[in-house]
Design a protein around this motif. Structure first.
Motif, PDB file in Angstrom:
ATOM      1  N   THR A 271       0.819  -1.214   0.000  1.00 53.46           N
ATOM      2  CA  THR A 271       0.000   0.000   0.000  1.00 53.46           C
ATOM      3  C   THR A 271       0.852   1.263   0.000  1.00 53.46           C
ATOM      4  O   THR A 271       0.475   2.267  -0.606  1.00 53.46           O
ATOM      5  CB  THR A 271      -0.934   0.020   1.225  1.00 53.46           C
ATOM      6  OG1 THR A 271      -0.145  -0.112   2.426  1.00 53.46           O
ATOM      7  CG2 THR A 271      -1.927  -1.118   1.160  1.00 53.46           C
ATOM      8  N   TYR A 272       2.019   1.213   0.666  1.00 58.62           N
ATOM      9  CA  TYR A 272       2.882   2.392   0.704  1.00 58.62           C
ATOM     10  C   TYR A 272       3.657   2.590  -0.597  1.00 58.62           C
ATOM     11  O   TYR A 272       4.404   3.558  -0.739  1.00 58.62           O
ATOM     12  CB  TYR A 272       3.851   2.313   1.896  1.00 58.62           C
ATOM     13  CG  TYR A 272       4.674   1.045   1.965  1.00 58.62           C
ATOM     14  CD1 TYR A 272       5.824   0.876   1.196  1.00 58.62           C
ATOM     15  CD2 TYR A 272       4.298   0.004   2.808  1.00 58.62           C
ATOM     16  CE1 TYR A 272       6.578  -0.282   1.257  1.00 58.62           C
ATOM     17  CE2 TYR A 272       5.043  -1.161   2.883  1.00 58.62           C
ATOM     18  CZ  TYR A 272       6.177  -1.307   2.105  1.00 58.62           C
ATOM     19  OH  TYR A 272       6.923  -2.460   2.174  1.00 58.62           O
ATOM     20  N   GLU A 273       3.479   1.681  -1.574  1.00 58.08           N
ATOM     21  CA  GLU A 273       4.151   1.793  -2.870  1.00 58.08           C
ATOM     22  C   GLU A 273       3.184   2.109  -4.010  1.00 58.08           C
ATOM     23  O   GLU A 273       3.630   2.279  -5.155  1.00 58.08           O
ATOM     24  CB  GLU A 273       4.861   0.479  -3.201  1.00 58.08           C
ATOM     25  CG  GLU A 273       5.937   0.067  -2.211  1.00 58.08           C
ATOM     26  CD  GLU A 273       6.431  -1.345  -2.430  1.00 58.08           C
ATOM     27  OE1 GLU A 273       7.523  -1.662  -1.947  1.00 58.08           O
ATOM     28  OE2 GLU A 273       5.723  -2.139  -3.093  1.00 58.08           O
ATOM     29  N   LEU A 274       1.906   2.172  -3.735  1.00 55.62           N
ATOM     30  CA  LEU A 274       0.916   2.313  -4.794  1.00 55.62           C
ATOM     31  C   LEU A 274       0.085   3.580  -4.603  1.00 55.62           C
ATOM     32  O   LEU A 274      -0.273   3.926  -3.479  1.00 55.62           O
ATOM     33  CB  LEU A 274      -0.019   1.090  -4.793  1.00 55.62           C
ATOM     34  CG  LEU A 274       0.638  -0.215  -5.233  1.00 55.62           C
ATOM     35  CD1 LEU A 274      -0.255  -1.407  -4.897  1.00 55.62           C
ATOM     36  CD2 LEU A 274       0.928  -0.176  -6.732  1.00 55.62           C
TER      37      LEU A 274
ATOM     38  N   TYR B 146      15.241   2.042  -1.457  1.00 55.78           N
ATOM     39  CA  TYR B 146      14.443   2.643  -2.518  1.00 55.78           C
ATOM     40  C   TYR B 146      13.328   3.450  -1.868  1.00 55.78           C
ATOM     41  O   TYR B 146      13.091   3.351  -0.653  1.00 55.78           O
ATOM     42  CB  TYR B 146      13.876   1.581  -3.468  1.00 55.78           C
ATOM     43  CG  TYR B 146      12.836   0.674  -2.845  1.00 55.78           C
ATOM     44  CD1 TYR B 146      11.474   0.938  -2.974  1.00 55.78           C
ATOM     45  CD2 TYR B 146      13.212  -0.456  -2.120  1.00 55.78           C
ATOM     46  CE1 TYR B 146      10.514   0.111  -2.393  1.00 55.78           C
ATOM     47  CE2 TYR B 146      12.271  -1.292  -1.544  1.00 55.78           C
ATOM     48  CZ  TYR B 146      10.919  -1.008  -1.691  1.00 55.78           C
ATOM     49  OH  TYR B 146       9.966  -1.821  -1.106  1.00 55.78           O
ATOM     50  N   THR B 147      12.652   4.254  -2.660  1.00 54.10           N
ATOM     51  CA  THR B 147      11.543   5.052  -2.158  1.00 54.10           C
ATOM     52  C   THR B 147      10.229   4.401  -2.550  1.00 54.10           C
ATOM     53  O   THR B 147       9.993   4.148  -3.732  1.00 54.10           O
ATOM     54  CB  THR B 147      11.596   6.480  -2.733  1.00 54.10           C
ATOM     55  OG1 THR B 147      12.816   7.102  -2.336  1.00 54.10           O
ATOM     56  CG2 THR B 147      10.423   7.300  -2.230  1.00 54.10           C
ATOM     57  N   GLY B 148       9.401   4.113  -1.563  1.00 57.73           N
ATOM     58  CA  GLY B 148       8.036   3.707  -1.834  1.00 57.73           C
ATOM     59  C   GLY B 148       7.156   4.949  -1.859  1.00 57.73           C
ATOM     60  O   GLY B 148       7.152   5.736  -0.906  1.00 57.73           O
ATOM     61  N   TYR B 149       6.418   5.136  -2.965  1.00 60.85           N
ATOM     62  CA  TYR B 149       5.625   6.356  -3.122  1.00 60.85           C
ATOM     63  C   TYR B 149       4.170   5.994  -3.378  1.00 60.85           C
ATOM     64  O   TYR B 149       3.842   5.328  -4.375  1.00 60.85           O
ATOM     65  CB  TYR B 149       6.185   7.193  -4.272  1.00 60.85           C
ATOM     66  CG  TYR B 149       5.492   8.517  -4.472  1.00 60.85           C
ATOM     67  CD1 TYR B 149       5.389   9.436  -3.431  1.00 60.85           C
ATOM     68  CD2 TYR B 149       4.944   8.855  -5.702  1.00 60.85           C
ATOM     69  CE1 TYR B 149       4.743  10.651  -3.605  1.00 60.85           C
ATOM     70  CE2 TYR B 149       4.305  10.066  -5.892  1.00 60.85           C
ATOM     71  CZ  TYR B 149       4.204  10.962  -4.835  1.00 60.85           C
ATOM     72  OH  TYR B 149       3.567  12.170  -5.007  1.00 60.85           O
TER      73      TYR B 149
ATOM     74  N   GLY C 275       1.260  10.295  -2.537  1.00 63.28           N
ATOM     75  CA  GLY C 275       1.205  11.465  -1.672  1.00 63.28           C
ATOM     76  C   GLY C 275       2.394  11.594  -0.755  1.00 63.28           C
ATOM     77  O   GLY C 275       2.832  12.697  -0.442  1.00 63.28           O
ATOM     78  N   LYS C 276       2.946  10.452  -0.307  1.00 60.45           N
ATOM     79  CA  LYS C 276       4.058  10.483   0.638  1.00 60.45           C
ATOM     80  C   LYS C 276       5.169   9.544   0.167  1.00 60.45           C
ATOM     81  O   LYS C 276       4.906   8.436  -0.305  1.00 60.45           O
ATOM     82  CB  LYS C 276       3.591  10.074   2.033  1.00 60.45           C
ATOM     83  CG  LYS C 276       4.695  10.109   3.093  1.00 60.45           C
ATOM     84  CD  LYS C 276       4.170   9.687   4.457  1.00 60.45           C
ATOM     85  CE  LYS C 276       3.253  10.750   5.034  1.00 60.45           C
ATOM     86  NZ  LYS C 276       2.808  10.413   6.412  1.00 60.45           N
TER      87      LYS C 276
ATOM     88  N   THR D 116       7.049   9.393   8.575  1.00 56.66           N
ATOM     89  CA  THR D 116       7.300  10.717   8.024  1.00 56.66           C
ATOM     90  C   THR D 116       7.913  10.591   6.631  1.00 56.66           C
ATOM     91  O   THR D 116       8.398   9.530   6.234  1.00 56.66           O
ATOM     92  CB  THR D 116       8.265  11.508   8.919  1.00 56.66           C
ATOM     93  OG1 THR D 116       9.489  10.771   9.067  1.00 56.66           O
ATOM     94  CG2 THR D 116       7.647  11.758  10.278  1.00 56.66           C
ATOM     95  N   TRP D 117       7.882  11.667   5.884  1.00 60.30           N
ATOM     96  CA  TRP D 117       8.485  11.731   4.547  1.00 60.30           C
ATOM     97  C   TRP D 117       9.972  11.409   4.667  1.00 60.30           C
ATOM     98  O   TRP D 117      10.690  12.004   5.479  1.00 60.30           O
ATOM     99  CB  TRP D 117       8.269  13.121   3.957  1.00 60.30           C
ATOM    100  CG  TRP D 117       8.845  13.333   2.600  1.00 60.30           C
ATOM    101  CD1 TRP D 117      10.151  13.535   2.283  1.00 60.30           C
ATOM    102  CD2 TRP D 117       8.130  13.391   1.358  1.00 60.30           C
ATOM    103  NE1 TRP D 117      10.315  13.697   0.930  1.00 60.30           N
ATOM    104  CE2 TRP D 117       9.083  13.623   0.334  1.00 60.30           C
ATOM    105  CE3 TRP D 117       6.782  13.270   1.032  1.00 60.30           C
ATOM    106  CZ2 TRP D 117       8.721  13.735  -1.007  1.00 60.30           C
ATOM    107  CZ3 TRP D 117       6.419  13.381  -0.308  1.00 60.30           C
ATOM    108  CH2 TRP D 117       7.379  13.615  -1.314  1.00 60.30           C
ATOM    109  N   SER D 118      10.462  10.479   3.840  1.00 61.92           N
ATOM    110  CA  SER D 118      11.893  10.132   3.869  1.00 61.92           C
ATOM    111  C   SER D 118      12.305   9.568   2.515  1.00 61.92           C
ATOM    112  O   SER D 118      11.511   8.897   1.841  1.00 61.92           O
ATOM    113  CB  SER D 118      12.191   9.122   4.984  1.00 61.92           C
ATOM    114  OG  SER D 118      11.409   7.947   4.834  1.00 61.92           O
ATOM    115  N   LYS D 119      13.552   9.843   2.130  1.00 63.70           N
ATOM    116  CA  LYS D 119      14.050   9.413   0.824  1.00 63.70           C
ATOM    117  C   LYS D 119      15.568   9.229   0.879  1.00 63.70           C
ATOM    118  O   LYS D 119      16.229   9.606   1.827  1.00 63.70           O
ATOM    119  CB  LYS D 119      13.731  10.462  -0.257  1.00 63.70           C
ATOM    120  CG  LYS D 119      12.269  10.646  -0.574  1.00 63.70           C
ATOM    121  CD  LYS D 119      12.071  11.628  -1.721  1.00 63.70           C
ATOM    122  CE  LYS D 119      12.537  11.041  -3.040  1.00 63.70           C
ATOM    123  NZ  LYS D 119      12.249  11.946  -4.175  1.00 63.70           N
ATOM    124  N   SER D 120      16.090   8.633  -0.199  1.00 66.13           N
ATOM    125  CA  SER D 120      17.514   8.697  -0.552  1.00 66.13           C
ATOM    126  C   SER D 120      18.434   8.118   0.514  1.00 66.13           C
ATOM    127  O   SER D 120      19.195   8.837   1.154  1.00 66.13           O
ATOM    128  CB  SER D 120      17.911  10.154  -0.854  1.00 66.13           C
ATOM    129  OG  SER D 120      17.084  10.714  -1.839  1.00 66.13           O
TER     130      SER D 120
END
Length: 316
Positions: A107-110, A130-133, A136-137, A162-166
């Motif tokens: 769900t956090y990837e779709l 990797y980033t799951g998007y 919205g987040k 929370t928002w996180s990436k990279s």
């Protein structure tokens, strides 16, 4: 005694994994070609864009994992992202696999997908961030593998949602911990013993600089390289004209928070038409770094649409 053990571990780490590159050698980076290595193709999962590649060398073969996009998106959602795979014996001529290596299933990837992979091997485990998007987040995620073919998703790195990436993981444990540089505005540092429970240091280890090429934001590039000088982190950045350029920072092996050196000017900047024109114009975004022969190859996404390569000669 603790200092002695740390020093021994540091020396063993450099001896086993050290790359023969000097920090200042990065200023001599050159494009491999005026043409992309990979471009979008077909009408399916990589028809809109292929970009932001990571890579690792196993048994003299370069395994590249890259972000792809299809045309399914609407509005702010650009299309579903998947992680494709390609292999090469020389680091430049790649053969793509027909199906994605990692697809969005959670769900956090779709519907956004799985974005911007970075890969590292620690001991006998391949670790991909990797980033799951979800549209919205963005959530920084981890998957692991023992063969680069079958991947186990461990889920989002941080439990606070929370928002996180990279995420760029150091390719060796230090004092029994995994260390990871992460973030997409400033660069923070986290550590973990099991890849599932992470502790974040409260202060960023690298921040934007006023009136520099990296004045607006900085975020990690490929998994760091361990060199005789320290932990080499190539990072991506943008200024307030929204031009993305890479830089580099050097951290101490015995204390990955300790910044030793940082580039004063960018290593590259968008110059070619396919680096300037695309989904996001004026972008060079490095996410892959491998050593093949006597060259360090840097793989980058160009304008969020294509994949290019640059090279640095190594000191032997």
């Amino acid at each position: 005694m603790k200092f002695f053990l740390t020093l021994v571990a540091m020396l063993l780490c450099v001896a086993a994994l050290g790359v023969s590159i000097r920090f200042d050698d990065l200023y001599r980076v050159e494009r491999y070609s005026d043409l992309p290595l990979l471009m979008p193709q077909g009408i399916g999962w990589e028809s809109k864009a292929v970009f932001n590649p990571t890579a690792i060398v196993v048994d003299s073969i370069v395994h590249m994992f890259y972000r792809s996009e299809d045309w399914s998106g609407v509005g702010r959602w650009n299309g579903t992202s998947r992680i494709g795979k390609a292999t090469s014996s020389d680091g430049f001529d790649f053969t793509r696999e027909a199906s994605p290596a990692i697809e969005p299933t959670e769900t956090y990837e779709l519907p956004g997908g799985c974005e911007d992979p970075r890969i590292v091997r620690v001991d006998d485990l391949y670790i991909m961030t990797y980033t799951g998007y979800d549209g919205g987040k963005a959530r920084l995620c981890i998957a692991t593998s023992h063969d680069l073919a079958t991947w186990e998703k461990l889920g989002p790195v941080f439990s606070n949602d929370t928002w996180s990436k990279s995420g760029a993981i150091v390719p060796a444990k230090i004092n029994g911990n995994y260390y990871m540089y992460f973030g997409d505005s400033s660069i923070k540092l986290a550590y973990s013993k099991d890849l599932k429970n992470w502790t974040v240091y409260p202060r960023p280890v690298l921040e934007p600089r006023q009136d520099k090429f990296d004045s607006r934001l900085v975020e990690p590039g490929p998994a760091p390289l361990i060199t005789e000088e320290g932990i080499l982190l190539i990072y991506n950045s943008a200024d307030f004209s929204t031009i993305y350029r890479p830089g580099a920072a050097l951290f101490a092996i015995d204390n990955p928070r300790n910044l030793l050196k940082r580039t004063d000017v960018s290593l590259m900047e968008p110059e070619l038409s396919w680096e300037k024109l695309g989904q996001v114009p004026n972008v060079i975004f490095i996410e892959g770094a491998v050593v093949v022969g006597n060259r360090l190859i840097l793989y980058y996404g160009a304008a969020d649409t294509y994949i290019g390569a640059a090279v640095v000669g190594l000191a032997w």
